[in-house]
Scaffold this active site. Structure first.
Site, PDB file in Angstrom:
ATOM      1  N   HIS A 179       0.845  -1.188   0.000  1.00 36.70           N
ATOM      2  CA  HIS A 179       0.000   0.000   0.000  1.00 36.70           C
ATOM      3  C   HIS A 179       0.884   1.242   0.000  1.00 36.70           C
ATOM      4  O   HIS A 179       2.113   1.157  -0.031  1.00 36.70           O
ATOM      5  CB  HIS A 179      -1.023  -0.023   1.141  1.00 36.70           C
ATOM      6  CG  HIS A 179      -0.442  -0.047   2.524  1.00 36.70           C
ATOM      7  ND1 HIS A 179       0.379   0.951   3.008  1.00 36.70           N
ATOM      8  CD2 HIS A 179      -0.569  -0.938   3.536  1.00 36.70           C
ATOM      9  CE1 HIS A 179       0.722   0.673   4.248  1.00 36.70           C
ATOM     10  NE2 HIS A 179       0.172  -0.485   4.599  1.00 36.70           N
ATOM     11  N   HIS A 234       3.937   1.643   2.363  1.00 34.08           N
ATOM     12  CA  HIS A 234       5.159   0.943   1.949  1.00 34.08           C
ATOM     13  C   HIS A 234       5.867   1.723   0.841  1.00 34.08           C
ATOM     14  O   HIS A 234       7.091   1.816   0.803  1.00 34.08           O
ATOM     15  CB  HIS A 234       4.830  -0.466   1.450  1.00 34.08           C
ATOM     16  CG  HIS A 234       4.066  -1.294   2.447  1.00 34.08           C
ATOM     17  ND1 HIS A 234       2.890  -1.915   2.151  1.00 34.08           N
ATOM     18  CD2 HIS A 234       4.304  -1.550   3.757  1.00 34.08           C
ATOM     19  CE1 HIS A 234       2.445  -2.553   3.229  1.00 34.08           C
ATOM     20  NE2 HIS A 234       3.288  -2.344   4.212  1.00 34.08           N
ATOM     21  N   CYS A 268      -0.271 -10.606  20.249  1.00 27.83           N
ATOM     22  CA  CYS A 268      -1.044  -9.901  19.208  1.00 27.83           C
ATOM     23  C   CYS A 268      -0.457 -10.275  17.859  1.00 27.83           C
ATOM     24  O   CYS A 268       0.707  -9.966  17.575  1.00 27.83           O
ATOM     25  CB  CYS A 268      -0.989  -8.389  19.409  1.00 27.83           C
ATOM     26  SG  CYS A 268      -1.766  -7.526  18.023  1.00 27.83           S
ATOM     27  N   CYS A 283       0.639  -7.256  15.679  1.00 24.47           N
ATOM     28  CA  CYS A 283       1.977  -6.714  16.002  1.00 24.47           C
ATOM     29  C   CYS A 283       3.054  -7.768  15.866  1.00 24.47           C
ATOM     30  O   CYS A 283       4.229  -7.440  15.874  1.00 24.47           O
ATOM     31  CB  CYS A 283       2.030  -6.211  17.448  1.00 24.47           C
ATOM     32  SG  CYS A 283       0.985  -4.814  17.801  1.00 24.47           S
ATOM     33  N   CYS A 320      -5.421  -5.012  22.010  1.00 22.87           N
ATOM     34  CA  CYS A 320      -4.191  -4.320  21.615  1.00 22.87           C
ATOM     35  C   CYS A 320      -4.564  -2.903  21.184  1.00 22.87           C
ATOM     36  O   CYS A 320      -5.504  -2.710  20.423  1.00 22.87           O
ATOM     37  CB  CYS A 320      -3.533  -5.055  20.451  1.00 22.87           C
ATOM     38  SG  CYS A 320      -2.222  -4.096  19.657  1.00 22.87           S
ATOM     39  N   HIS A 379      -4.307  -2.695  17.389  1.00 19.79           N
ATOM     40  CA  HIS A 379      -5.197  -3.571  16.621  1.00 19.79           C
ATOM     41  C   HIS A 379      -6.454  -3.885  17.437  1.00 19.79           C
ATOM     42  O   HIS A 379      -6.682  -5.031  17.840  1.00 19.79           O
ATOM     43  CB  HIS A 379      -4.478  -4.869  16.227  1.00 19.79           C
ATOM     44  CG  HIS A 379      -3.232  -4.637  15.426  1.00 19.79           C
ATOM     45  ND1 HIS A 379      -1.987  -4.525  15.997  1.00 19.79           N
ATOM     46  CD2 HIS A 379      -3.062  -4.452  14.090  1.00 19.79           C
ATOM     47  CE1 HIS A 379      -1.091  -4.289  15.033  1.00 19.79           C
ATOM     48  NE2 HIS A 379      -1.716  -4.245  13.886  1.00 19.79           N
ATOM     49  N   LYS A 427      -6.991   6.615  10.194  1.00 19.96           N
ATOM     50  CA  LYS A 427      -5.959   5.602  10.032  1.00 19.96           C
ATOM     51  C   LYS A 427      -6.297   4.783   8.777  1.00 19.96           C
ATOM     52  O   LYS A 427      -7.455   4.481   8.528  1.00 19.96           O
ATOM     53  CB  LYS A 427      -5.986   4.704  11.280  1.00 19.96           C
ATOM     54  CG  LYS A 427      -4.821   3.768  11.339  1.00 19.96           C
ATOM     55  CD  LYS A 427      -4.854   2.900  12.570  1.00 19.96           C
ATOM     56  CE  LYS A 427      -3.915   1.739  12.319  1.00 19.96           C
ATOM     57  NZ  LYS A 427      -3.962   0.703  13.307  1.00 19.96           N
ATOM     58  N   LYS A 478      -7.937  -1.709   6.323  1.00 16.73           N
ATOM     59  CA  LYS A 478      -8.775  -2.528   5.452  1.00 16.73           C
ATOM     60  C   LYS A 478     -10.242  -2.363   5.802  1.00 16.73           C
ATOM     61  O   LYS A 478     -11.086  -2.232   4.941  1.00 16.73           O
ATOM     62  CB  LYS A 478      -8.385  -3.996   5.634  1.00 16.73           C
ATOM     63  CG  LYS A 478      -7.788  -4.580   4.409  1.00 16.73           C
ATOM     64  CD  LYS A 478      -7.590  -6.056   4.608  1.00 16.73           C
ATOM     65  CE  LYS A 478      -7.186  -6.675   3.293  1.00 16.73           C
ATOM     66  NZ  LYS A 478      -6.894  -8.082   3.419  1.00 16.73           N
TER      67      LYS A 478
HETATM   68  O1  ME8 Z   1       6.534  -3.915  10.161  1.00 15.31           O
HETATM   69  N1  ME8 Z   1       2.602   5.777   7.002  1.00 15.31           N
HETATM   70  O2  ME8 Z   1       6.213  -4.659   7.988  1.00 15.31           O
HETATM   71  P1  ME8 Z   1       4.960  -3.790   7.507  1.00 15.31           P
HETATM   72  C1  ME8 Z   1       3.926   5.721   6.753  1.00 15.31           C
HETATM   73  N2  ME8 Z   1       7.723  -6.728   8.424  1.00 15.31           N
HETATM   74  N3  ME8 Z   1       4.597   4.583   6.568  1.00 15.31           N
HETATM   75  C2  ME8 Z   1       3.934   3.428   6.640  1.00 15.31           C
HETATM   76  C3  ME8 Z   1       2.542   3.410   6.878  1.00 15.31           C
HETATM   77  C4  ME8 Z   1       1.869   4.668   7.064  1.00 15.31           C
HETATM   78  N4  ME8 Z   1       0.565   4.745   7.288  1.00 15.31           N
HETATM   79  N5  ME8 Z   1       2.161   2.138   6.903  1.00 15.31           N
HETATM   80  C5  ME8 Z   1       3.248   1.370   6.676  1.00 15.31           C
HETATM   81  C6  ME8 Z   1       6.771  -4.678   9.235  1.00 15.31           C
HETATM   82  N6  ME8 Z   1       4.338   2.150   6.500  1.00 15.31           N
HETATM   83  C7  ME8 Z   1       7.884  -5.685   9.375  1.00 15.31           C
HETATM   84  C8  ME8 Z   1       9.215  -4.993   9.215  1.00 15.31           C
HETATM   85  S1  ME8 Z   1      11.884  -4.965   9.102  1.00 15.31           S
HETATM   86  C9  ME8 Z   1      13.112  -5.954   9.637  1.00 15.31           C
HETATM   87  C10 ME8 Z   1      10.410  -5.856   9.391  1.00 15.31           C
HETATM   88  C11 ME8 Z   1       5.702   1.666   6.208  1.00 15.31           C
HETATM   89  O3  ME8 Z   1       4.538  -4.399   6.217  1.00 15.31           O
HETATM   90  C12 ME8 Z   1       6.719   2.109   7.254  1.00 15.31           C
HETATM   91  O4  ME8 Z   1       8.000   2.033   6.703  1.00 15.31           O
HETATM   92  O5  ME8 Z   1       3.972  -3.648   8.583  1.00 15.31           O
HETATM   93  C13 ME8 Z   1       6.558   1.052   8.311  1.00 15.31           C
HETATM   94  O6  ME8 Z   1       7.647   1.016   9.217  1.00 15.31           O
HETATM   95  C14 ME8 Z   1       6.468  -0.188   7.443  1.00 15.31           C
HETATM   96  O7  ME8 Z   1       5.713   0.243   6.292  1.00 15.31           O
HETATM   97  C15 ME8 Z   1       5.810  -1.378   8.117  1.00 15.31           C
HETATM   98  O8  ME8 Z   1       5.616  -2.376   7.165  1.00 15.31           O
END
Ligand code: ME8
Length: 468
Positions: A18, A21, A128, A131, A145, A148, A294, A297
């Site tokens: 999304h 990312h 959770c 998380c 949580c 969530h 926020k 989904k």
């Molecule tokens: O946490 N605003 O993956 P994830 C800004 N797999 N950035 C955002 C965002 C938002 N609303 N939503 C997501 C994980 N991001 C783990 C990470 S690393 C060793 C493991 C971005 O798919 C932001 O960079 O939940 C956030 O830290 C990341 O997506 C979380 O991606």
């Protein structure tokens, strides 16, 4: 600086990419592209990828009725396609289901175990899945949580292997206080410092109820906790990819505030235990909401990067994301706001300026044009060294605005002969400068503008940004 190793978080493949990312990944791409020009292509290593193990991903595969490997292969492909579309120039895309990565995870875990830093204990707690962690009492509000609230917490009692994080925390604290690694911006540094000072508990680093993961090497009835597996990607990639060992440690790790704890403490603790060099800078950006809410989904307000790229063009989207708010802060985005900004800064701003100057210069010989004065380059570099791509773009758009104003004031279309030619020629170096300056941010647009003004005569410009 001789080399530049930049990373993004590796994203969970429980769902499609999304806009959140895309935000982090586009920012990382800008830094990578900027330093490639400065240091040389070979001196930059830009890593991104996907986090493919753990309960969350296993559950998503089950819901989809698919074998987890088949499922993660499919979503990982979607990430790769999205990054290709957005012109992300990563050098490597790591996947945690790659056996070369899992081998590194096992090796590292065995080392920590052999050092007596891992111990088996009985554990009871509320997990959770959203998380992917056990919650502490302060993170539970009304039995749910905080992050969530729609998900049921799972009460779990199992034998886990624990990492003695409490033993390592004082060394992490010292490293942070000594700036052996930096957490930026400073509010985030304060946040992690005070959380560490408030006391750190040991963490469970294995699970027995989750089979979708890396096996603990000395006890195959356990799988490695997904966060430990995931964090190690930043290291394993330097082992997997040819000639990248010497890139260790990362110069810049980008992430958002949701995963600061894992990167600011757990990750550093593991590296300190392994006596490895620490990353130089962790830059923690904010979270954006969509129309004040926020992104989720259940609210159905998830913005898809591919759709937005259709609407604004890839470079349009890159620009809008990076300039939506200061890098590091929280902010709100919406399609309405993007539309307004797109028309103002891109269709009317940059796009219009290029076509105005190109038209004026249609019959002018450009062969004698001097090189651009590049006094603004230092300001761009400074902004990027402070991890403020938004500020760097502000410098460029300041120049675009100034050029537009100069055109209005000069009214060169009213001039004739020598005088007109001289005036028109004075704009060309500035436009060439703009094209060069936007290159890391908007690579395709930069190339298009360069093409218009590069030769001895102006080439007819393609429309850069159609008005919405
Ligand atoms: O946490 N605003 O993956 P994830 C800004 N797999 N950035 C955002 C965002 C938002 N609303 N939503 C997501 C994980 N991001 C783990 C990470 S690393 C060793 C493991 C971005 O798919 C932001 O960079 O939940 C956030 O830290 C990341 O997506 C979380 O991606």
């Amino acid at each position: 600086m001789e080399k530049f190793y930049v990373t993004t978080p590796i994203y969970y493949v429980n769902d499609r990419p999304h806009i959140g990312h895309a935000y982090t990944t586009v920012a990382a791409d800008v830094f990578a592209r900027y330093w490639r020009v400065k240091l040389g292509d070979d001196q930059v290593f830009f890593l991104t990828g996907t986090d493919e193990h753990g309960a969350k991903v296993a559950q998503a595969a089950e819901t989809a009725g698919e074998d987890p490997q088949v499922f993660v292969d499919k979503i990982a492909q979607e990430y790769m396609r999205a990054w290709e579309k957005l012109n992300i120039s990563h050098n490597y895309f790591i996947r945690t289901t790659d056996p070369r990565h899992t081998a590194v995870v096992q090796e590292v875990l065995q080392k920590l175990y052999d050092q007596g830093l891992i111990e088996k204990r009985q554990y009871k707690g509320m997990y959770c899945v959203g998380c992917e962690k056990y919650l502490t009492s302060t993170e539970i509000k009304d039995g749910k949580c905080e992050l969530h609230p729609n998900a049921e917490l799972v009460a779990q009692e199992e034998e886990n292997y624990f990492l003695k994080l409490s033993e390592l925390a004082p060394q992490v604290l010292q490293a942070l206080e000594n700036n052996d690694y930096r957490v930026l911006p400073k509010e985030r540094r304060e946040e992690i410092l005070s959380r560490i000072k408030a006391g750190v508990e040991d963490i469970s680093i294995s699970r027995t109820g989750v089979s979708w993961g890396v096996k603990v090497p000395w006890d195959e009835t356990h799988t490695v906790y997904v966060w430990v597996d995931a964090l190690l990607n930043y290291f394993s990639a330097t082992q997997i990819v040819k000639n990248k060992q010497e890139f260790w440690a990362p110069d810049l790790q980008l992430l958002a505030k949701d995963i600061l704890w894992f990167h600011g403490l757990v990750w550093e603790a593991i590296l300190i235990a392994l006596k490895m060099k620490l990353p130089k800078d962790l830059f923690v950006h904010g979270f954006f909401s969509i129309d004040g809410q926020k992104m989720s989904k259940s609210l159905g307000n998830i913005l898809e990067p591919m759709e937005l790229a259709e609407r604004y063009g890839v470079d349009g989207l890159r620009y809008l994301l990076l300039t939506a708010f200061a890098f590091g802060n929280d902010g709100d985005i919406s399609v309405e706001k993007f539309d307004v900004k797109y028309n103002a800064d891109l269709a009317n701003g940059l796009g219009n300026l290029v076509s105005r100057v190109a038209k004026l210069a249609e019959d002018v010989d450009l062969s004698g044009v001097a090189k651009a004065d590049d006094s603004l380059d230092a300001r761009i570099e400074e902004a990027l060294k402070n991890y403020r791509p938004d500020e760097a773009l502000g410098v460029i758009w300041g120049e675009i605005g100034a050029l537009d104003k100069r055109l209005d004031d000069d009214e060169p279309w009213k001039l004739v002969g020598e005088e007109r030619t001289k005036k028109v020629l004075s704009y060309i170096p500035r436009l060439r400068w703009v094209a060069g300056a936007i290159r890391p941010f908007m690579p395709e647009t930069a190339a298009k503008i360069e093409k218009v003004f590069a030769g001895d005569t102006v080439a007819r410009p393609e429309a850069l940004f159609q008005r919405l």
